[in-house]
Design a protein around this motif. Structure first.
Motif, PDB file in Angstrom:
ATOM      1  N   LEU A  21      43.164  -8.260  37.515  1.00 16.62           N
ATOM      2  CA  LEU A  21      43.595  -8.948  36.220  1.00 16.62           C
ATOM      3  C   LEU A  21      43.058  -8.677  35.221  1.00 16.62           C
ATOM      4  CD1 LEU A  21      44.326 -12.679  37.498  1.00 16.62           C
ATOM      5  CD2 LEU A  21      45.909 -10.797  37.422  1.00 16.62           C
ATOM      6  N   GLU A  35      44.229 -19.475  32.386  1.00 14.87           N
ATOM      7  CA  GLU A  35      45.622 -19.067  31.729  1.00 14.87           C
ATOM      8  C   GLU A  35      45.682 -18.066  30.718  1.00 14.87           C
ATOM      9  OE1 GLU A  35      47.478 -22.986  30.898  1.00 14.87           O
ATOM     10  OE2 GLU A  35      47.660 -23.591  32.975  1.00 14.87           O
ATOM     11  N   TRP A  37      44.493 -14.580  31.181  1.00 13.08           N
ATOM     12  CA  TRP A  37      44.447 -13.345  32.061  1.00 13.08           C
ATOM     13  C   TRP A  37      46.004 -13.102  32.366  1.00 13.08           C
ATOM     14  CZ3 TRP A  37      39.966 -10.926  33.723  1.00 13.08           C
ATOM     15  CH2 TRP A  37      38.773 -11.519  33.146  1.00 13.08           C
ATOM     16  N   SER A  38      46.000 -11.724  32.550  1.00 15.00           N
ATOM     17  CA  SER A  38      47.541 -11.081  32.749  1.00 15.00           C
ATOM     18  C   SER A  38      47.362 -10.116  33.811  1.00 15.00           C
ATOM     19  CB  SER A  38      48.117 -10.690  31.491  1.00 15.00           C
ATOM     20  OG  SER A  38      49.281  -9.944  31.674  1.00 15.00           O
ATOM     21  N   LYS A  41      49.751  -4.847  31.468  1.00 11.34           N
ATOM     22  CA  LYS A  41      51.206  -4.618  31.161  1.00 11.34           C
ATOM     23  C   LYS A  41      51.446  -4.342  29.758  1.00 11.34           C
ATOM     24  CE  LYS A  41      51.846  -9.417  29.944  1.00 11.34           C
ATOM     25  NZ  LYS A  41      51.399  -9.092  28.686  1.00 11.34           N
ATOM     26  N   GLN A  79      58.087 -15.681  30.344  1.00  8.14           N
ATOM     27  CA  GLN A  79      56.949 -16.328  29.825  1.00  8.14           C
ATOM     28  C   GLN A  79      57.561 -17.403  28.895  1.00  8.14           C
ATOM     29  OE1 GLN A  79      53.547 -13.200  30.409  1.00  8.14           O
ATOM     30  NE2 GLN A  79      54.093 -13.451  28.390  1.00  8.14           N
ATOM     31  N   VAL A  85      58.820 -10.286  31.618  1.00  3.23           N
ATOM     32  CA  VAL A  85      57.850  -9.584  32.172  1.00  3.23           C
ATOM     33  C   VAL A  85      58.105  -8.864  33.575  1.00  3.23           C
ATOM     34  CG1 VAL A  85      55.373  -9.157  32.823  1.00  3.23           C
ATOM     35  CG2 VAL A  85      55.992 -10.658  31.115  1.00  3.23           C
ATOM     36  N   ILE A 136      45.631 -16.722  35.495  1.00  2.00           N
ATOM     37  CA  ILE A 136      46.876 -15.924  35.049  1.00  2.00           C
ATOM     38  C   ILE A 136      47.630 -16.722  34.176  1.00  2.00           C
ATOM     39  CG2 ILE A 136      48.282 -16.325  36.919  1.00  2.00           C
ATOM     40  CD1 ILE A 136      48.793 -13.198  37.050  1.00  2.00           C
ATOM     41  N   ASN A 137      48.245 -16.117  33.154  1.00  2.00           N
ATOM     42  CA  ASN A 137      49.279 -16.680  32.353  1.00  2.00           C
ATOM     43  C   ASN A 137      50.208 -17.473  33.342  1.00  2.00           C
ATOM     44  OD1 ASN A 137      52.274 -16.856  31.493  1.00  2.00           O
ATOM     45  ND2 ASN A 137      51.199 -16.091  29.431  1.00  2.00           N
ATOM     46  N   GLN A 140      53.254 -15.757  34.960  1.00  2.00           N
ATOM     47  CA  GLN A 140      52.931 -14.655  36.016  1.00  2.00           C
ATOM     48  C   GLN A 140      52.412 -15.108  37.297  1.00  2.00           C
ATOM     49  OE1 GLN A 140      50.625 -11.629  33.913  1.00  2.00           O
ATOM     50  NE2 GLN A 140      51.651 -12.072  32.029  1.00  2.00           N
TER      51      GLN A 140
END
Length: 153
Positions: A21, A35, A37-38, A41, A79, A85, A136-137, A140
């Motif tokens: 991530l 919440e 991180w991703s 992308k 999202q 996404v 993570i978001n 996602q």
């Protein structure tokens, strides 16, 4: 029309399933962690093929081309912002401490008239799935569930 973004969820077995991530750069995200991180992308327009955008964005945000291998479509999520996404899973490895992200420029501090440059991604890390779900978001997180369904041993 909703903005579109595509990315690659890089994973490895060590022996547990881990995912890479990235943390967004810039002053807004500096003190945010859970919440925030991703997957690596980025946005693309309708004219650009989503998978091509995902591969390009992975390289822009990490400074490395993704490993060659079989890409598994993980579908898409919407999202909270409305952005859609789409993600692909890819087994591989990457030195998270060695990432080199592209940068962006914005006025900082606000109303100062001064332009500052920031990395699009300020760090990357490998996380086991339980920890990744916390970081993570939230939208996602569905990608982590889909990955686990297909690749958890």
């Amino acid at each position: 029309m909703a903005k579109r973004s595509s990315g690659i969820l890089l994973f490895r077995h060590t022996p547990a399933l881990e995912v890479l991530l990235v943390h967004p750069g810039g002053p807004f995200w500096a003190k945010k962690d859970l919440e925030a991180w991703s997957i690596p992308k980025g946005e693309h327009d309708q004219a650009e093929e989503a998978l091509a955008a995902a591969l390009r964005e992975f390289e822009e945000e990490t400074g490395s081309k993704p490993d060659e291998g079989e890409l598994t479509d993980l579908g898409s999520v919407r999202q909270k912002s409305g952005k859609v996404v789409q993600a692909w899973a890819l087994e591989g490895d990457l030195d998270a401490d060695a990432i080199r992200s592209n940068t962006f420029t914005m006025e900082w501090p606000p109303r100062s008239g001064r332009q500052s440059e920031f990395p699009e991604v300020d760090r990357a890390a490998w996380f086991a799935l339980d920890e990744a779900r916390k970081r993570i978001n939230p939208a996602q997180a569905a990608f982590l569930d889909r990955l686990a369904e297909r690749f958890a041993s």
